[in-house]
Design a protein around this motif. Structure first.
Motif, PDB file in Angstrom:
ATOM      1  N   ASP A 265      37.001  50.034  29.158  1.00  0.00           N
ATOM      2  CA  ASP A 265      36.920  51.107  30.175  1.00  0.00           C
ATOM      3  C   ASP A 265      36.559  52.365  29.043  1.00  0.00           C
ATOM      4  O   ASP A 265      37.390  52.680  28.389  1.00  0.00           O
TER       5      ASP A 265
ATOM      6  N   GLN B 257      32.849  56.795  31.965  1.00  0.00           N
ATOM      7  CA  GLN B 257      32.976  58.205  32.445  1.00  0.00           C
ATOM      8  C   GLN B 257      32.481  59.056  31.431  1.00  0.00           C
ATOM      9  O   GLN B 257      33.010  59.038  30.320  1.00  0.00           O
TER      10      GLN B 257
ATOM     11  N   ASP C 143      24.624  47.698  32.132  1.00  0.00           N
ATOM     12  CA  ASP C 143      25.442  46.809  31.315  1.00  0.00           C
ATOM     13  C   ASP C 143      25.346  45.246  32.107  1.00  0.00           C
ATOM     14  O   ASP C 143      25.311  44.020  31.772  1.00  0.00           O
ATOM     15  N   ASP C 144      25.599  45.517  33.505  1.00  0.00           N
ATOM     16  CA  ASP C 144      25.568  44.326  34.438  1.00  0.00           C
ATOM     17  C   ASP C 144      24.110  43.924  34.621  1.00  0.00           C
ATOM     18  O   ASP C 144      23.995  42.532  34.386  1.00  0.00           O
TER      19      ASP C 144
ATOM     20  N   SER D 116      24.598  48.740  37.500  1.00  0.00           N
ATOM     21  CA  SER D 116      24.630  49.496  36.097  1.00  0.00           C
ATOM     22  C   SER D 116      23.826  48.774  35.011  1.00  0.00           C
ATOM     23  O   SER D 116      23.329  47.599  35.306  1.00  0.00           O
TER      24      SER D 116
ATOM     25  N   LYS E 265      29.756  49.394  25.281  1.00  0.00           N
ATOM     26  CA  LYS E 265      29.814  48.851  26.559  1.00  0.00           C
ATOM     27  C   LYS E 265      28.889  47.435  26.850  1.00  0.00           C
ATOM     28  O   LYS E 265      29.580  46.447  27.169  1.00  0.00           O
TER      29      LYS E 265
ATOM     30  N   PRO F 102      25.913  54.520  44.380  1.00  0.00           N
ATOM     31  CA  PRO F 102      25.884  53.582  43.515  1.00  0.00           C
ATOM     32  C   PRO F 102      24.590  52.349  43.492  1.00  0.00           C
ATOM     33  O   PRO F 102      23.917  52.464  44.498  1.00  0.00           O
TER      34      PRO F 102
ATOM     35  N   LYS G 104      31.372  52.134  39.519  1.00  0.00           N
ATOM     36  CA  LYS G 104      30.516  51.244  38.651  1.00  0.00           C
ATOM     37  C   LYS G 104      29.156  51.740  37.953  1.00  0.00           C
ATOM     38  O   LYS G 104      28.272  51.603  38.836  1.00  0.00           O
ATOM     39  N   GLY G 105      29.327  52.427  37.053  1.00  0.00           N
ATOM     40  CA  GLY G 105      27.952  52.986  36.580  1.00  0.00           C
ATOM     41  C   GLY G 105      28.423  54.313  35.721  1.00  0.00           C
ATOM     42  O   GLY G 105      29.424  54.639  35.401  1.00  0.00           O
TER      43      GLY G 105
ATOM     44  N   ASP H 254      28.065  51.915  32.361  1.00  0.00           N
ATOM     45  CA  ASP H 254      29.070  52.030  33.233  1.00  0.00           C
ATOM     46  C   ASP H 254      30.115  52.616  32.049  1.00  0.00           C
ATOM     47  O   ASP H 254      30.719  51.892  31.366  1.00  0.00           O
TER      48      ASP H 254
ATOM     49  N   ASN I 279      22.247  54.421  33.672  1.00  0.00           N
ATOM     50  CA  ASN I 279      23.456  54.076  34.565  1.00  0.00           C
ATOM     51  C   ASN I 279      24.375  53.175  33.842  1.00  0.00           C
ATOM     52  O   ASN I 279      25.007  52.134  34.499  1.00  0.00           O
TER      53      ASN I 279
END
Length: 333
Positions: free
Chosen positions: A88, A117, A303-304, A301, A81, A298, A191-192, A115, A113
């Motif tokens: 995804d 599933q 990665d953000d 995340s 990620k 939320p 998102k997370g 991102d 957190n």
């Protein structure tokens, strides 16, 4: 115009090999159909697994896949990620892979957190290695490693996730596609790190372990399908959960003419940490099993945040080949 995707578009030509009747078959079909419904792009979809029966999942998904090492799938998934935020990522693990050897890695991917599933198949047993008790096995579970019955206090997967500061926590059942599919869609939209505990029937080593709340004949009385903004009702609306303000615990009440008005039943707020904590700690057998999205709150995340503070802002500024040819970057001072 391209034809709409179907579940078959996400299936590979590999023979699906689990024990006949295993709950993993139902989960696989539901995931494939869900990805088709949301028009996911196979070229940007990745399934990452560790070791265990559930970890065969990537072989059966027509997408990118990594079958990694025991308990370390979260580390691989985090690296993917960070390297390519457009991917995804679906992490597939089990109660042994994720909560025993992989407990440390699962904790960190949740608290960070990242991102993705995270589907944790919980069958309360080690299936691949022939039926030893697992971290989620209930006291008294007889297995090759606990012939006299387990004396361990079991891990509560959703409580673990909540304690790790996960921002999305949900529960579902392997064969209940009507409930599982919406949960998967909600997780994918989040998102997370989205954590989903899926109760999965191991027909060989722990058959019908969840029958006390999975059986269709009694499901209305033993399952609590939570929904944001709606009262916590079950038993066809005839019973509900009320907050005892003195003890700060939940109690079962009759609702309607012979009980309390529906206005006194606790309304589910999926952003409320206290309500989530109460729901994931309800005593099994005494209360209905909460299913659906239990907590969704939320936050930025990992990665953000990583790319937000990175000098290149996610842009490629070099080549892998150049880095490999560079050799050691460490020099004696």
């Amino acid at each position: 115009m391209n034809a709409p995707l179907t579940a078959k578009d996400f299936a590979t030509d590999q023979e699906v090999r689990w024990c006949p009747g295993c709950g993993d078959y139902a989960i696989l079909k539901c995931v494939q159909k869900t990805l088709a419904d949301i028009e996911a792009n196979p070229d940007k979809t990745v399934f990452v697994s560790g070791i265990g029966c559930s970890s065969r999942f990537p072989y059966y998904m027509n997408a990118y896949g990594f079958h990694t090492i025991h308990g370390r799938a979260p580390a691989f998934a985090t690296g993917l990620k960070i390297a390519n935020p457009e991917l995804d990522i679906w992490l597939v693990t089990g109660d042994g892979d994720g909560l025993s050897i992989g407990g440390n890695h699962l904790l960190h991917v949740l608290r960070r957190n990242v991102d993705m599933q995270i589907m944790l198949f919980n069958n309360e047993i080690y299936g691949l290695t022939k039926g030893q008790f697992s971290p989620t096995s209930r006291p008294g579970t007889r297995s090759p490693s606990t012939p006299a019955g387990s004396i361990d206090s079991p891990v509560n997967p959703c409580a673990f996730a909540l304690g790790a500061n996960a921002r999305f926590i949900a529960r579902s059942i392997d064969t209940d596609a009507k409930n599982l599919s919406p949960v998967l869609k909600a997780a994918r939209e989040f998102k997370g790190a989205a954590f989903i505990e899926i109760f999965q029937n191991c027909i060989v080593y722990n058959k019908d372990r969840f029958e006390d709340f999975v059986a269709k004949k009694t499901a209305a009385d033993t399952q609590l399908h939570v929904e944001h903004g709606k009262p916590l009702l079950f038993a066809k609306g005839e019973k509900g959960l009320k907050l005892n303000t003195q003890t700060l615990t939940l109690e079962i009440v009759d609702v309607g003419e012979t009980g309390v008005p529906v206005e006194e039943v606790l309304v589910h707020d999926e952003t409320n940490l206290a309500i989530a904590n109460l729901l994931v700690h309800l005593p099994m057998g005494e209360f209905p099993m909460p299913l659906g999205v239990i907590y969704r709150n939320p936050a930025q995340s990992f990665d953000d945040a990583f790319w937000q503070h990175h000098p290149t802002q996610g842009k490629r500024t070099g080549k892998v080949a150049d880095a490999l040819r560079k050799g050691s970057v460490w020099k004696k001072g």
